[in-house]
Design a protein around this motif. Structure first.
Motif, short mmCIF file in Angstrom:
data_model
loop_
_atom_site.label_atom_id
_atom_site.label_comp_id
_atom_site.label_asym_id
_atom_site.label_seq_id
_atom_site.Cartn_x
_atom_site.Cartn_y
_atom_site.Cartn_z
N PRO A 149 -8.45 7.81 -6.44
CA PRO A 149 -7.66 8.62 -5.52
C PRO A 149 -6.18 8.20 -5.54
CG PRO A 149 -8.97 7.02 -4.30
CD PRO A 149 -9.44 6.95 -5.73
N GLU A 150 -5.34 9.01 -4.89
CA GLU A 150 -3.91 8.75 -4.96
C GLU A 150 -3.58 7.35 -4.45
OE1 GLU A 150 -0.32 10.87 -2.79
OE2 GLU A 150 -1.06 12.07 -4.48
N LEU A 151 -2.63 6.72 -5.10
CA LEU A 151 -2.31 5.33 -4.85
C LEU A 151 -0.81 5.19 -4.59
CD1 LEU A 151 -3.22 2.32 -4.93
CD2 LEU A 151 -2.88 2.39 -7.41
N GLY A 152 -0.44 4.56 -3.47
CA GLY A 152 0.96 4.31 -3.18
C GLY A 152 1.76 5.60 -3.07
N ILE A 153 2.87 5.67 -3.78
CA ILE A 153 3.73 6.85 -3.76
C ILE A 153 3.06 8.04 -4.43
CG2 ILE A 153 5.94 7.76 -4.65
CD1 ILE A 153 7.15 5.00 -4.15
N GLY A 154 2.15 7.77 -5.35
CA GLY A 154 1.42 8.85 -6.01
C GLY A 154 1.95 9.25 -7.35
N ASP B 147 7.54 4.53 -16.84
CA ASP B 147 7.17 4.31 -15.46
C ASP B 147 5.83 3.56 -15.41
OD1 ASP B 147 9.47 5.05 -14.18
OD2 ASP B 147 8.88 7.14 -13.92
N CYS B 148 5.37 3.29 -14.22
CA CYS B 148 4.26 2.35 -14.10
C CYS B 148 3.41 2.75 -12.91
CB CYS B 148 4.83 0.95 -13.90
SG CYS B 148 3.70 -0.37 -14.33
N THR B 149 2.15 2.34 -12.92
CA THR B 149 1.29 2.47 -11.76
C THR B 149 0.75 1.09 -11.40
OG1 THR B 149 -0.91 2.74 -12.77
CG2 THR B 149 0.55 4.69 -12.76
N SER C 41 0.82 -1.22 0.00
CA SER C 41 0.00 0.00 0.00
C SER C 41 0.85 1.26 0.00
CB SER C 41 -0.92 0.01 1.23
OG SER C 41 -1.84 -1.06 1.17
N THR C 42 2.09 1.16 0.44
CA THR C 42 2.95 2.34 0.55
C THR C 42 3.67 2.65 -0.75
OG1 THR C 42 3.28 1.80 2.88
CG2 THR C 42 4.77 3.43 1.92
N CYS C 43 4.20 1.63 -1.42
CA CYS C 43 4.97 1.89 -2.64
C CYS C 43 4.35 1.29 -3.90
CB CYS C 43 6.40 1.40 -2.48
SG CYS C 43 6.60 -0.41 -2.52
#
Length: 268
Positions: free
Chosen positions: A68-73, A89-91, A7-9
């Motif tokens: 809404p914002e996810l992980g690092i954003g 880059d990737c999400t 959930s954080t990164c």
């Protein structure tokens, strides 16, 4: 088996019966673990509850940012070229709407990721678009937590992906930290997609450099000097950073040179 996602990164780990005890990327000094401990989500939850906000920045260059914002954003970029499209880059979001929109824009020929904080679900993105190659610098090989035959590790200072598109390894934030140089822009003045190898300031008029952004660990002068020297060899006018609103839309090369000097001077 469930695909657990930090959930954080946003890093996705191999399918397992229970969430891992730790995220290796968040345990590193460049990232962080919440005070109340490691948190996990799943790919199914993300794809069901998030959506991408899309933006066209200039001809051939889209960004996509989870909301809404996810992980690092961070945001990712879709670069359209006459020779094929590139995801930069990737999400951690890969829902059906995203797949349909990317396909409608021509699909993907390549994926390239700047550094391990944005590896997220790169393996799933590759599989969704025909197992296209994922290009990572070999210096960061150890941070891949989910191997895939689609991952191609490259070495050295640069890699030509397509005509007018080159990856350049600058180091700094990670040994293999990479930027994407696009010389084939509509006006032929050039763009660099910097991830957060360079951090664009809130006024969009300066850049800076860090080993760790959340933990406020600076880079040394030799690393920053090397980044400046490498970027001095590229022709570009504009910079786009990892987060929404981060872009320098003119005079980018002069700004980088100026702020490399400023940073080094402040260390002395």
């Amino acid at each position: 088996m469930t695909l657990y996602v930090c959930s954080t990164c946003g890093t996705a780990y191999p399918p397992v019966a229970a969430a891992p005890a730790h995220c290796a990327i968040c345990d590193d000094e460049r990232q962080w673990v919440p005070p109340d401990g490691q948190k996990w989500t799943t790919d199914e939850h993300i794809d069901r509850h998030y959506t991408h906000a899309w933006q066209l920045h200039e001809p051939g260059l889209f960004s996509l940012h989870p909301t809404p914002e996810l992980g690092i954003g961070q945001r990712a970029f879709l670069l359209q070229t006459p020779h094929g499209n590139i995801l930069w880059d990737c999400t951690a979001l890969l829902d059906d709407a995203t797949k349909a929109l990317v396909q409608s824009l021509g699909g993907l020929a390549h994926i390239a990721v700047s550094h391990p904080h944005y590896y997220t679900r790169m393996q799933d993105w590759s599989a969704a678009f025909g197992n296209v190659p994922v290009h990572l610098h070999a210096a960061d090989r150890a941070w891949v937590v989910r191997p895939s035959p689609a991952i191609h590790f490259w070495k050295g200072e640069s890699l030509d992906l397509l005509p007018g598109v080159q990856l350049a390894c600058l180091g700094g934030h990670f040994p293999g930290a990479t930027v994407l140089h696009w010389s084939g822009t509509h006006d032929r003045t050039g763009v660099v997609l910097v991830g957060d190898t360079l951090q664009i300031s809130p006024d969009n008029a300066h850049v800076s450099f860090m080993r760790s952004y959340p933990n406020l660990l600076p880079l040394g002068a030799s690393d920053v000097r090397h980044i400046g020297n490498r970027l001095a060899t590229l022709a570009f006018n504009r910079l786009y950073g990892a987060f929404p609103g981060q872009q320098i839309l003119q005079d980018g090369k002069r700004i980088v040179a100026q702020d490399v000097k400023r940073y080094i001077d402040l260390l002395n």
